[in-house]
Scaffold this active site. Structure first.
Site, PDB file in Angstrom:
ATOM      1  N   TYR A  35     -84.699 -53.769 -22.805  1.00 46.91           N
ATOM      2  CA  TYR A  35     -83.893 -52.731 -23.447  1.00 46.91           C
ATOM      3  C   TYR A  35     -82.489 -53.252 -23.030  1.00 46.91           C
ATOM      4  CZ  TYR A  35     -87.308 -49.701 -25.211  1.00 46.91           C
ATOM      5  OH  TYR A  35     -88.152 -49.099 -26.030  1.00 46.91           O
ATOM      6  N   CYS A  55     -83.424 -44.500 -16.329  1.00 42.05           N
ATOM      7  CA  CYS A  55     -82.597 -44.906 -15.498  1.00 42.05           C
ATOM      8  C   CYS A  55     -82.294 -43.647 -14.326  1.00 42.05           C
ATOM      9  CB  CYS A  55     -81.051 -45.341 -16.051  1.00 42.05           C
ATOM     10  SG  CYS A  55     -81.156 -46.807 -16.522  1.00 42.05           S
ATOM     11  N   GLN A  73     -83.541 -40.585 -12.978  1.00 40.16           N
ATOM     12  CA  GLN A  73     -84.192 -40.295 -12.186  1.00 40.16           C
ATOM     13  C   GLN A  73     -84.420 -41.444 -11.159  1.00 40.16           C
ATOM     14  OE1 GLN A  73     -87.790 -37.905 -12.845  1.00 40.16           O
ATOM     15  NE2 GLN A  73     -89.220 -39.274 -11.662  1.00 40.16           N
ATOM     16  N   LYS A  74     -84.664 -42.368 -11.716  1.00 44.62           N
ATOM     17  CA  LYS A  74     -85.079 -43.516 -10.808  1.00 44.62           C
ATOM     18  C   LYS A  74     -83.878 -44.091  -9.724  1.00 44.62           C
ATOM     19  CE  LYS A  74     -84.797 -47.398 -12.731  1.00 44.62           C
ATOM     20  NZ  LYS A  74     -84.360 -49.222 -13.003  1.00 44.62           N
ATOM     21  N   PHE A 121     -86.735 -39.970 -25.248  1.00 41.92           N
ATOM     22  CA  PHE A 121     -85.968 -39.355 -24.405  1.00 41.92           C
ATOM     23  C   PHE A 121     -84.869 -39.052 -24.855  1.00 41.92           C
ATOM     24  CE2 PHE A 121     -82.606 -41.862 -22.356  1.00 41.92           C
ATOM     25  CZ  PHE A 121     -82.879 -43.244 -22.951  1.00 41.92           C
ATOM     26  N   LYS A 146     -73.213 -48.410  -9.651  1.00 44.60           N
ATOM     27  CA  LYS A 146     -74.097 -48.240 -10.826  1.00 44.60           C
ATOM     28  C   LYS A 146     -75.023 -46.880 -10.565  1.00 44.60           C
ATOM     29  CE  LYS A 146     -77.025 -48.611 -14.097  1.00 44.60           C
ATOM     30  NZ  LYS A 146     -77.202 -49.289 -15.390  1.00 44.60           N
TER      31      LYS A 146
HETATM   32  C1  UDX Z   1     -83.534 -52.491 -17.393  1.00 45.32           C
HETATM   33  C2  UDX Z   1     -82.958 -52.887 -16.099  1.00 45.32           C
HETATM   34  O1  UDX Z   1     -83.462 -54.212 -15.732  1.00 45.32           O
HETATM   35  C3  UDX Z   1     -83.584 -51.843 -14.882  1.00 45.32           C
HETATM   36  O2  UDX Z   1     -83.399 -52.113 -13.625  1.00 45.32           O
HETATM   37  C4  UDX Z   1     -82.525 -50.599 -15.484  1.00 45.32           C
HETATM   38  O3  UDX Z   1     -82.693 -49.608 -14.481  1.00 45.32           O
HETATM   39  C5  UDX Z   1     -83.364 -50.343 -16.672  1.00 45.32           C
HETATM   40  O4  UDX Z   1     -83.099 -51.349 -17.553  1.00 45.32           O
HETATM   41  P1  UDX Z   1     -85.193 -52.657 -19.086  1.00 45.32           P
HETATM   42  O5  UDX Z   1     -84.431 -53.723 -20.055  1.00 45.32           O
HETATM   43  O6  UDX Z   1     -84.970 -51.232 -19.743  1.00 45.32           O
HETATM   44  O7  UDX Z   1     -84.635 -52.614 -17.601  1.00 45.32           O
HETATM   45  O8  UDX Z   1     -86.592 -53.174 -18.904  1.00 45.32           O
HETATM   46  P2  UDX Z   1     -87.911 -53.416 -19.835  1.00 45.32           P
HETATM   47  O9  UDX Z   1     -87.441 -53.086 -21.143  1.00 45.32           O
HETATM   48  O10 UDX Z   1     -88.875 -53.039 -18.957  1.00 45.32           O
HETATM   49  O11 UDX Z   1     -87.754 -55.175 -19.738  1.00 45.32           O
HETATM   50  C6  UDX Z   1     -87.959 -55.916 -18.500  1.00 45.32           C
HETATM   51  C7  UDX Z   1     -88.434 -57.081 -18.911  1.00 45.32           C
HETATM   52  O12 UDX Z   1     -88.482 -58.021 -17.976  1.00 45.32           O
HETATM   53  C8  UDX Z   1     -90.016 -57.011 -19.465  1.00 45.32           C
HETATM   54  O13 UDX Z   1     -90.110 -57.494 -20.897  1.00 45.32           O
HETATM   55  C9  UDX Z   1     -90.748 -57.988 -18.802  1.00 45.32           C
HETATM   56  O14 UDX Z   1     -92.028 -58.480 -19.145  1.00 45.32           O
HETATM   57  C10 UDX Z   1     -89.683 -58.650 -18.105  1.00 45.32           C
HETATM   58  N1  UDX Z   1     -90.201 -59.446 -16.796  1.00 45.32           N
HETATM   59  C11 UDX Z   1     -90.526 -58.649 -15.889  1.00 45.32           C
HETATM   60  C12 UDX Z   1     -90.190 -60.782 -16.643  1.00 45.32           C
HETATM   61  O15 UDX Z   1     -89.933 -61.459 -17.463  1.00 45.32           O
HETATM   62  N2  UDX Z   1     -90.532 -61.547 -15.529  1.00 45.32           N
HETATM   63  C13 UDX Z   1     -90.920 -60.483 -14.656  1.00 45.32           C
HETATM   64  O16 UDX Z   1     -91.295 -61.034 -13.179  1.00 45.32           O
HETATM   65  C14 UDX Z   1     -90.853 -59.264 -14.525  1.00 45.32           C
HETATM   66  C1  UDX Z   2     -77.805 -43.850 -19.052  1.00 42.65           C
HETATM   67  C2  UDX Z   2     -76.368 -44.031 -18.559  1.00 42.65           C
HETATM   68  O1  UDX Z   2     -75.660 -43.090 -19.421  1.00 42.65           O
HETATM   69  C3  UDX Z   2     -76.029 -45.703 -18.806  1.00 42.65           C
HETATM   70  O2  UDX Z   2     -74.558 -45.765 -18.517  1.00 42.65           O
HETATM   71  C4  UDX Z   2     -76.722 -46.504 -17.995  1.00 42.65           C
HETATM   72  O3  UDX Z   2     -76.542 -47.637 -18.017  1.00 42.65           O
HETATM   73  C5  UDX Z   2     -78.420 -46.298 -18.491  1.00 42.65           C
HETATM   74  O4  UDX Z   2     -78.686 -44.790 -18.105  1.00 42.65           O
HETATM   75  P1  UDX Z   2     -79.622 -43.741 -21.050  1.00 42.65           P
HETATM   76  O5  UDX Z   2     -80.529 -43.325 -20.197  1.00 42.65           O
HETATM   77  O6  UDX Z   2     -79.745 -44.816 -22.166  1.00 42.65           O
HETATM   78  O7  UDX Z   2     -78.223 -44.210 -20.318  1.00 42.65           O
HETATM   79  O8  UDX Z   2     -79.130 -42.251 -21.926  1.00 42.65           O
HETATM   80  P2  UDX Z   2     -78.071 -41.266 -21.790  1.00 42.65           P
HETATM   81  O9  UDX Z   2     -77.259 -40.967 -23.037  1.00 42.65           O
HETATM   82  O10 UDX Z   2     -77.233 -41.370 -20.638  1.00 42.65           O
HETATM   83  O11 UDX Z   2     -78.981 -39.961 -21.750  1.00 42.65           O
HETATM   84  C6  UDX Z   2     -79.844 -39.616 -20.740  1.00 42.65           C
HETATM   85  C7  UDX Z   2     -80.575 -38.259 -20.920  1.00 42.65           C
HETATM   86  O12 UDX Z   2     -79.750 -37.251 -20.610  1.00 42.65           O
HETATM   87  C8  UDX Z   2     -81.373 -38.163 -22.330  1.00 42.65           C
HETATM   88  O13 UDX Z   2     -82.415 -37.695 -22.145  1.00 42.65           O
HETATM   89  C9  UDX Z   2     -80.410 -37.144 -22.824  1.00 42.65           C
HETATM   90  O14 UDX Z   2     -80.822 -36.493 -23.775  1.00 42.65           O
HETATM   91  C10 UDX Z   2     -79.909 -36.313 -21.647  1.00 42.65           C
HETATM   92  N1  UDX Z   2     -78.705 -35.545 -22.022  1.00 42.65           N
HETATM   93  C11 UDX Z   2     -77.480 -36.382 -21.861  1.00 42.65           C
HETATM   94  C12 UDX Z   2     -78.481 -34.352 -21.756  1.00 42.65           C
HETATM   95  O15 UDX Z   2     -79.486 -33.769 -21.601  1.00 42.65           O
HETATM   96  N2  UDX Z   2     -77.432 -33.471 -21.800  1.00 42.65           N
HETATM   97  C13 UDX Z   2     -76.132 -34.553 -22.142  1.00 42.65           C
HETATM   98  O16 UDX Z   2     -75.253 -33.765 -22.028  1.00 42.65           O
HETATM   99  C14 UDX Z   2     -76.228 -35.725 -22.139  1.00 42.65           C
END
Ligand code: UDX
Ligand code: UDX
Length: 458
Positions: free
Chosen positions: A10, A271, A273-274, A333, A215
């Site tokens: 993502y 993101c 919670q983690k 989500f 972050k």
């Molecule tokens: C990202 C960030 O990297 C994470 O730390 C952040 O908090 C959330 O967003 P995201 O892109 O959402 O993660 O993760 P994901 O969609 O799971 O993609 C990670 C990719 O890395 C996967 O496609 C996985 O196959 C790949 N991967 C993982 C590798 O290619 N090599 C590895 O050793 C481990």
């Molecule tokens: C978040 C951060 O916004 C982004 O900057 C970071 O890089 C990754 O984490 P994301 O998790 O993709 O992005 O979505 P976000 O729009 O932040 O929403 C997170 C959750 O909060 C969703 O479940 C959303 O529905 C909820 N939310 C958001 C609420 O319940 N109320 C609000 O007012 C805003």
């Protein structure tokens, strides 16, 4: 200039697509060990749903944007290597349930060291615990054959569903690096990449640890606002105040501001919670238990909100939902994404299934197998209580409503606002209820159709 990004998820996919679009002179390769994911990136159906992403990928793919599984080859040719692999919360051992699992980061660092054939700039994109750059550097130093590596932190602030918009016009780009001649040069190289489209004053440079910590803190602050307003939603329900009115009133104070004040069934996503748990773990590690406890309550409040929502459904349906059908509208989500990680819908569905309800989920973008896997777990038993036999997935919101006693709106998809609720009402068991977990529906209008309505904070 050649860039490679390890991790086509993502974050990695959309970010690299934007760099390729805005800096046509840079060659961008996105690599992943998951061959199926790479095949999807090279097909007409991209592995992630994100508004505007298809157009950007189609525009640059095969020109200066390439998706491949050739990790080693791409490391060799790259000047800058982004690391965007996932860093889930550890589920085992020390720090389980809190600390980040860094196994993928470490293995990527070792792979880079093994295949690098010249100096490289390594950019941490993944959210990681503070001081991870140090770990990466140490692994690189110990395993490489004398090449120089500079490690930068460049956290991603894009939100899913608006990733392309966020990447096009970011509030800021944050880059952390070391104050050494090599570090400064690396920092400048990355600044130059973003400067292709981001105004220079929006590119902030800091030291490494500030960037890594920022972050976590940004996400903790955003999540804290949601938990704060959600805590008030409970008080509103008890007192007759309306949470949207309260949010609007306080948000008009320019010191507070209107964003992230929408009361809901809870926040989800990969993101929030983690990152908070990461922050909590960090505080505990540095013997700051009060700070750790303070932030941990943001997550606890969120968990409470999810359970509270399910409890309210049960209470309003005469204290039993056994064998009643509940239609769940939305499983992602948030709207405009097919991502279900930590979606509040998972907890709500599990609670309802534990109460022996029959749950029928409809989501416009999340496939059935994903919904089942999230609720029931890989082996189909995570929800317990024979839940697998009572969980179904419907192809439309109208199908989901057949014989349902209640609808629970758990994702704010736009289409839910404009459904034919008279038609839906006619298909449901009476009395029919709507539980709006996102406060997106016009409850007064639904009531005129005969619905009993319940919205968060009302
Ligand atoms: C990202 C960030 O990297 C994470 O730390 C952040 O908090 C959330 O967003 P995201 O892109 O959402 O993660 O993760 P994901 O969609 O799971 O993609 C990670 C990719 O890395 C996967 O496609 C996985 O196959 C790949 N991967 C993982 C590798 O290619 N090599 C590895 O050793 C481990
Ligand atoms: C978040 C951060 O916004 C982004 O900057 C970071 O890089 C990754 O984490 P994301 O998790 O993709 O992005 O979505 P976000 O729009 O932040 O929403 C997170 C959750 O909060 C969703 O479940 C959303 O529905 C909820 N939310 C958001 C609420 O319940 N109320 C609000 O007012 C805003």
């Amino acid at each position: 200039m050649k860039i490679c990004c390890i991790g086509a998820g993502y974050v990695g996919g959309p970010t690299m697509a934007m760099i390729a679009l805005k800096a046509p002179s840079i060659e961008v390769r996105v690599v992943d060990m998951n061959a199926a994911r790479i095949a999807a990136w090279n097909s007409d159906t991209l592995p992630i749903y994100e508004p505007g992403l298809d157009e950007v990928v189609k525009e640059r793919r095969g020109k200066n944007l390439h998706f491949s599984t050739d990790v080693a080859g791409s490391i060799k040719v790259a000047d800058i290597i982004f690391v965007a692999v996932n860093t889930p919360t550890k589920t085992y051992g020390i720090g389980a349930g809190r600390a980040a699992d860094l196994r993928f980061i470490e293995s990527v660092a070792r792979t880079i060291a093994e295949h690098a054939n010249g100096p490289k700039i390594i950019v941490e994109k993944s959210t990681i615990p503070v001081k991870t750059a140090e770990t990466i550097k140490e692994i690189l130093r110990a395993n490489s054959s004398g090449h120089t590596f500079e490690v930068l932190s460049n956290p991603e602030f894009l939100a899913e569903g608006t990733a392309i918009k966020d990447l096009l016009a970011p509030d800021r780009v944050l880059i952390g690096g070391e104050h050494t001649p090599g570090g400064e040069a690396a920092l400048q190289a990355l600044v130059d990449v973003y400067a292709h489209w981001v105004p220079r004053e929006r590119i902030i440079t800091t030291n490494l640890w500030s960037s890594e910590l920022s972050k976590l803190v940004a996400n903790a602050f955003l999540a804290q606002r949601i938990s704060s307003i959600n805590s008030i939603s409970a008080l509103c329900e008890a007192t007759g105040a309306d949470v949207d009115e309260v949010a609007n009133a306080i948000g008009k104070d320019s010191r507070i501001g209107p964003k992230f004040l929408k009361a809901s069934v809870g926040f989800g996503g990969s993101c929030f919670q983690k990152d908070i748990l990461n922050l909590v773990y960090l505080c505990e590690h540095f013997r700051l238990p009060e700070v750790a406890a303070y932030w941990e309550w943001v997550v606890k409040m969120n968990d409470w909100q999810k359970h509270r929502f399910a409890e309210r459904i049960v209470a309003s349906l005469f204290n039993t939902v056994a064998d009643k059908r509940i239609a769940v509208y939305g499983f992602a989500f948030k709207k405009d994404t097919n991502d279900t990680r930590e979606s509040p819908a998972i907890a709500v569905c599990r609670d309802l299934l534990a109460e022996q309800a029959r749950v029928t989920v409809y989501d416009p973008k999340v496939p059935e197998r994903e919904i089942r896997a999230e609720i029931l777990g890989k082996d189909g038993t995570a929800a317990g209580h024979g839940a697998e036999t009572r969980l179904t997935v419907a192809a439309s919101p109208y199908d989901a409503a057949v014989d349902a006693h209640a609808i629970a709106v758990l994702t704010e998809w736009d289409e839910f606002k404009t459904l034919d609720y008279a038609k839906i009402f006619a298909r449901m068991c009476q009395p029919a209820s709507v539980f709006d977990g996102r406060n997106i529906l016009d409850c007064a209008k639904l009531q005129t159709l005969g619905f009993r309505t319940h919205a968060v904070g009302k």
